[in-house]
Write a protein that holds these residues in place. Structure first.
Motif, PDB file in Angstrom:
ATOM      1  N   ASP A  33      -0.552  70.152 -47.552  1.00  0.00           N
ATOM      2  CA  ASP A  33      -1.981  70.160 -47.889  1.00  0.00           C
ATOM      3  C   ASP A  33      -2.830  69.857 -46.657  1.00  0.00           C
ATOM      4  OD1 ASP A  33      -4.011  70.292 -50.130  1.00  0.00           O
ATOM      5  OD2 ASP A  33      -4.509  68.356 -49.225  1.00  0.00           O
ATOM      6  N   TYR A  41       4.567  67.603 -49.518  1.00  0.00           N
ATOM      7  CA  TYR A  41       3.372  67.991 -50.293  1.00  0.00           C
ATOM      8  C   TYR A  41       2.105  67.549 -49.550  1.00  0.00           C
ATOM      9  CZ  TYR A  41       6.505  69.328 -53.954  1.00  0.00           C
ATOM     10  OH  TYR A  41       7.498  69.964 -54.635  1.00  0.00           O
ATOM     11  N   ASN A  90       4.655  67.790 -58.392  1.00  0.00           N
ATOM     12  CA  ASN A  90       4.298  66.823 -57.365  1.00  0.00           C
ATOM     13  C   ASN A  90       2.894  67.036 -56.812  1.00  0.00           C
ATOM     14  OD1 ASN A  90       6.833  65.307 -57.135  1.00  0.00           O
ATOM     15  ND2 ASN A  90       7.698  67.244 -56.493  1.00  0.00           N
ATOM     16  N   SER A  91       2.486  68.299 -56.683  1.00  0.00           N
ATOM     17  CA  SER A  91       1.130  68.573 -56.174  1.00  0.00           C
ATOM     18  C   SER A  91       0.086  68.004 -57.121  1.00  0.00           C
ATOM     19  CB  SER A  91       0.882  70.070 -56.038  1.00  0.00           C
ATOM     20  OG  SER A  91       1.896  70.669 -55.330  1.00  0.00           O
TER      21      SER A  91
END
Ligand SMILES: [Fe+2]
Length: 339
Positions: free
Chosen positions: A230, A226, A205-206
């Motif tokens: 971040d 996510y 996913n990142s």
């Protein structure tokens, strides 16, 4: 001289006695400790384990792995499994172990700490945290009117080459399991076929979010944390990104429940029950509220991290978590060429 020798001897005896009782205590806590098969994020489970040990003195040994890997391992190990607790990121792995009849029912006081929509009706496991499906989009390219109204809209040919996801991961497969449960096999197969045509697959996913941020694709179907994770660091992988919540009980508004359960083979059931009571109680849920996991708290009356859109505002579809079928999902995704 004589006095000080006696004093020294007494001191040595005292030290030996203390060392002996410390050794005894640690031997006791090792035999009383629990083994957690952990598929949740390592830092989150470590914070839970540390908090629990601090309060109860019960030692926790964490083994890290993935949802399906551990679910299949528990089934294979059967009565010989060393796992006392199983923690997952998503519900399908819990449903797999439960379907094999391998969970110990949870104590009523633990279940009472979590509202009914965040745990399976049979009480064989419990929600410990939750995560929301989102469409993470490039805010430089898409305005609100151009966003998909439904997750299913991403099957439209107009979305070809414009979106991505991480199909091999347990997170995305949980979302597909919700589509399957809500829309049925035929519609899910058709959606997956269109996804194969339209979407770019990413390893995680990142990575998918980074691709949005870098302008490679316009949006990605991922989980909310996510982005928040971040943003809480440098924000460099999400500075061009915004989150779209589908709401309206859309399959894309699926809230996935991270589960906790006790394999029936556990030799430390009392301690394992205490662990899940702690995780779903004030202490464990405060870790979600105050820590940097950015996952939702699910405990009755427990507030989520203040940065998040409240869980109650997400208008998630109602899905019985014990019905989420991982096997059917991987079969359908394989047939569509996504795995
Ligand atoms: Fe994840």
């Amino acid at each position: 001289m004589k006095m000080s020798f006696q004093h020294l001897a007494a001191t040595l005896a005292l030290v030996a006695g203390l060392a002996g009782s410390t050794a005894l205590a640690s031997a006791q806590s090792a035999s009383d400790g629990i083994v957690v098969y952990n598929a949740q994020h390592e830092s989150l489970t470590k914070a839970w384990a540390d908090g629990f040990t601090k309060q109860t003195g019960i030692k926790v040994t964490i083994r890290n792995g993935k949802d399906m890997e551990f679910a299949n391992q528990i089934v294979q190990e059967g009565a010989a499994s060393p796992a006392d607790v199983f923690l997952t990121e998503n519900s399908p792995a819990m449903a797999l172990v439960d379907g094999a009849g391998l969970f110990e029912p949870l104590n009523a006081d633990t279940l009472a700490q979590v509202p009914e929509n965040y745990r399976p009706a049979n009480g064989h496991w419990v929600g410990v945290a939750a995560r929301s499906t989102v469409f993470a989009y490039d805010k430089n390219k898409l305005t609100e009117d151009k966003l998909p109204k439904s997750l299913l809209d991403l099957a439209d040919a107009s979305w070809k080459g414009r979106w991505g996801a991480a199909p091999a991961g347990a997170d995305f497969q949980a979302i597909v399991s919700a589509v399957l449960e809500l829309k049925g096999e035929e519609a899910t197969a058709a959606w997956l076929k269109a996804m194969k045509e339209n979407a770019t697959p990413y390893k995680g996913n990142s990575v998918a979010m980074k691709a949005v941020n870098a302008g490679e694709i316009e949006g990605a179907v991922i989980y909310h944390y996510y982005y928040y994770g971040d943003q809480a660091k440098t924000g460099e992988n999400s500075k061009n990104v915004s989150l779209h919540y589908f709401k309206n009980e859309d399959p894309g508004a699926f809230v996935s429940i991270s589960g906790g359960g006790i394999p029936a083979s556990s030799k430390h059931k009392e301690q394992a029950q205490a662990f899940l009571k702690w995780v779903t109680g004030k202490g464990g849920q405060a870790v979600l509220r105050d820590g940097d996991s950015f996952e939702y708290a699910v405990g009755e009356g427990e507030a989520a991290n203040a940065k998040l859109v409240p869980l109650a505002d997400l208008n998630a579809p109602k899905v019985e978590p014990s019905k989420l079928n991982s096997k059917k999902v991987t079969d359908l995704m394989t047939a569509a060429g996504l795995l």
